[in-house]
Write a protein that holds these residues in place. Structure first.
Motif, PDB file in Angstrom:
ATOM      1  N   THR A  16       0.894  -1.200   0.123  1.00 15.97           N
ATOM      2  CA  THR A  16      -0.018  -0.097   0.009  1.00 15.97           C
ATOM      3  C   THR A  16       1.072   1.285  -0.073  1.00 15.97           C
ATOM      4  OG1 THR A  16      -1.813  -1.177   1.034  1.00 15.97           O
ATOM      5  CG2 THR A  16      -1.929   1.102   1.145  1.00 15.97           C
TER       6      THR A  16
ATOM      7  N   GLN B  96      -7.945  -0.083  -0.027  1.00 19.41           N
ATOM      8  CA  GLN B  96      -8.021  -1.376   0.790  1.00 19.41           C
ATOM      9  C   GLN B  96      -9.250  -1.383   1.403  1.00 19.41           C
ATOM     10  OE1 GLN B  96      -4.279  -1.952   2.710  1.00 19.41           O
ATOM     11  NE2 GLN B  96      -4.597  -4.333   2.452  1.00 19.41           N
TER      12      GLN B  96
ATOM     13  N   ASP C  65      -5.864  -1.497  -4.796  1.00 15.55           N
ATOM     14  CA  ASP C  65      -5.165  -2.067  -3.437  1.00 15.55           C
ATOM     15  C   ASP C  65      -6.198  -3.124  -2.845  1.00 15.55           C
ATOM     16  OD1 ASP C  65      -3.920  -2.609  -1.399  1.00 15.55           O
ATOM     17  OD2 ASP C  65      -3.526  -0.352  -0.696  1.00 15.55           O
TER      18      ASP C  65
HETATM   19 MG    MG Z   1      -1.974  -2.863   2.242  1.00 19.94          MG
END
Ligand code: MG
Ligand code: DGT
Length: 596
Positions: free
Chosen positions: A373, A414, A494
């Motif tokens: 990330t 995410q 992500d």
């Molecule tokens: Mg991540």
């Protein structure tokens, strides 16, 4: 004082309101002091002179003075309020704008609840002071100046007697203020902490309840509530301790006037009317003087609040758009050259080196916490590198116009975040003038159209706070549709399909391949199935790229990729836990599509 100087740009433009308010204040005060003067006239010229015919005249004068004073008093307060409201409005906007441009790293540090309390309670304390505090202090000064002149004019000997106690008054006030300042800072700070606790408890209510930790949270909250309570009690106690002194001094003034003045009247050096007038002037001054504490209190409180507002305004922002930054239609070439990243000194990424040509799909694979990330966030410049450079179309991202860059890079985070508005507005967030047709097409590509159209209100369904709840996978697909609709040149996913089943993921990938033709995609995934078709797979381990290549090549090497692959496919039956949920569904998809 410095705090007011640093905040001056917010209230200086509205000083005319304060000016008018102060003018009204001067008149109010002057008229207020006319009253004792008229009183002395009544006693000297009417009562003592037995001229009762003039009584009506003086009484009407007092009445008129009171009425006019009432009007000016209204204007004084109203204009003061207007002054405060205008300044607070500008300040609020500026604070919000500043927060809007703050870097990601700023939000890693601050607490939402504390920020909220600054934007509301502290801002309001500051407004209150602008509205009432300035006037209050000026009023005090005016009263003292006017009142003293009047007193000197009436009887200077008696005035000197009254002034004897002034230094004592000043000393008490200054001492008091010194103790009040830290006490008020503590009040503000503890309110910030209290609000943080409230905010976290509301946001995290599901976690709290599922672990049956209500008691613990209650206690934590109770502790903070108690700190806030104590801080308030401390200031109240300071206040109360100081108040009797002020009252005592006030009463002593009265005693002095009666003693010395009575003596002067008996000796025939002062008329009774003048004594009565003098007496009421002293009364008139003593009351606001004993409120000196209150004024200081107000002042100190607003300084403490102003300081907290300045902390927001003055917080440095490491990520700002360069002047005349690069801005053009993006081709989608991404280049990382010797990139290191640190979060507050802690090293996260080391020597990241790779190139993504326009149109390529790059995949990032790695164990949790490896830095995937973080790496992706460097492209839209959420954070700045510590070493090396990230270039987009050959231009260092630090030289790009920030808005121009970010508008062409879409990220599906995410954790998907939806605003509490309609599904339509959520999808169209990055492209607000999108038509229904465009929104529907984006939803179809994200495999979200079907479930949205099944909802009773379809695209008009409200989500979030007031609307219905959606499943994790549904939220993810709406976030994905939002990114697709933004029509980015670079798309960062992500873990964007982690919450959907394998079949859905497969479908989404098929349609993405169509949309992303000629654009660059960065996919982060834990499931090898999600990234096996990438042009280049980067395997990240503790911040370093340890392997790179295509699926088939990486499978032949021994290393982390092979290990992850083996875990996900070979031991299907033996894997009771893990991130690769839905293996059987995957096996179906896999068998219809050869791996290597
Ligand atoms: Mg991540
Ligand atoms: P994931 O999503 O669980 O698979 O993990 P990655 O690979 O996306 O990991 P990443 O980039 O979120 O985190 C890498 C390391 O950086 C990890 O040790 C936690 C740390 N980290 C992440 N975000 C922040 C942050 O905002 N501030 C600080 N100080 N550290 C952070």
């Amino acid at each position: 004082m410095d705090i007011f100087r640093r905040l001056r740009r917010f209230y200086v433009p509205y000083l005319r309101f304060l000016g008018m308010s102060l003018a009204a204040l001067v008149l109010t005060t002057a008229l207020g002091l006319a009253y004792p003067y008229l009183l002395s006239l009544i006693i000297n010229r009417v009562v003592l002179a037995h001229q009762y015919g003039q009584l009506l005249l003086y009484v009407s004068l007092i009445l008129v003075a009171s009425l006019v004073k009432g009007v000016f008093n209204f204007l004084q307060q109203y204009l003061g309020q207007v002054f405060g409201i205008h300044a607070a409005y500008d300040l609020r906007n500026t604070l919000y704008r500043k927060l809007g441009t703050q870097a990601f790293s700023y939000y890693d540090r601050v607490h939402t609840g504390d920020l909220m309390s600054r934007l509301t309670a502290d801002l309001d304390a500051f407004r209150q002071f602008l509205a009432f505090g300035f006037n209050g202090l000026v009023n005090l000064v005016l009263l003292i100046v006017f009142g003293l002149s009047l007193m000197v004019f009436m009887n200077w000997e008696l005035t000197i007697a009254v002034l004897v106690l002034m230094p004592v008054l000043a000393w008490v006030a200054v001492r008091f203020d010194g103790q009040l300042w830290p006490a008020y800072k503590e009040v503000r700070r503890s309110l910030g902490r209290l609000n943080t606790s409230v905010q976290e408890n509301i946001m995290g209510v599901r976690t709290v309840k599922s672990f049956a930790r209500e008691g613990f949270e209650q206690e934590k909250f109770g502790g903070r509530n108690e700190s806030y309570y104590t801080a308030n009690i401390v200031t109240a106690a300071l206040w109360k301790r100081y108040f009797p002194y002020m009252e005592l001094i006030g009463n002593m003034e009265v005693v002095i006037v009666l003693l010395v003045g009575g003596y002067l009247v008996i000796r025939g050096q002062m008329s009774l009317g003048d004594l009565v007038a003098f007496f009421s002037v002293v009364w008139y001054i003593v009351a606001p003087m004993s409120q000196l504490g209150y004024q200081l209190n107000n002042w100190t409180q607003s300084l403490a609040a102003g300081e907290r507002l300045l902390e927001i305004l003055d917080a440095p922002n490491p990520i700002t758009s360069p002047e005349a930054g690069h801005s053009s239609v993006l081709q989608g070439r991404i280049e990382f050259a010797g990139v290191d990243l640190t979060y507050e000194e802690a090293p996260i990424l080391h020597d990241i080196q790779f190139v993504a040509e326009p149109g390529q799909t790059i995949a990032l694979l790695g164990l949790t916490g490896a830095g995937k990330t973080s790496l992706a966030g460097l492209i839209p410049r959420f954070y700045d590198v510590a070493k090396g450079s990230v270039r987009v179309d050959g231009v260092d991202v630090r030289e790009w116009d920030l808005q121009a860059l970010r508008r062409q890079v879409a990220v599906v985070f995410q954790e998907s975040f939806l605003f509490s508005t309609t599904i339509f507005a959520n999808i169209a967030y990055g492209h607000p003038d999108a038509t229904m047709e465009e929104v529907r097409r984006a939803a179809q590509m994200a495999d979200a159209a079907e479930f949205i159209e099944d909802l009773p209100a379809g695209y008009s369904t409200l989500v979030g706070e007031r609307g219905i709840g959606l499943s994790g996978g549904q939220k993810q697909r709406i976030a994905l549709a939002r990114a697709i609709l933004a029509d980015p040149r670079i798309l960062i996913l992500d873990d964007a399909t982690s919450a959907v089943d394998m079949e859905t993921e497969y479908g989404i990938q098929q349609s993405l391949q169509r949309v992303m033709k000629g654009r660059t995609t960065l996919i982060i995934a834990h499931r090898i199935s999600s990234l096996r078709r990438a042009d280049q797979i980067l395997v990240l381990d503790r911040g370093r790229i340890v392997q790179r290549g295509r699926h088939a090549e990486l499978l032949r090497e021994s290393g982390l990729y092979r290990t992850i692959y083996d875990m996900q496919f070979r031991d299907q039956g033996l894997m009771p836990v893990g991130r690769g949920e839905g293996f059987s569904a995957f096996a179906q998809a896999a068998s219809s599509d050869a791996f290597s």
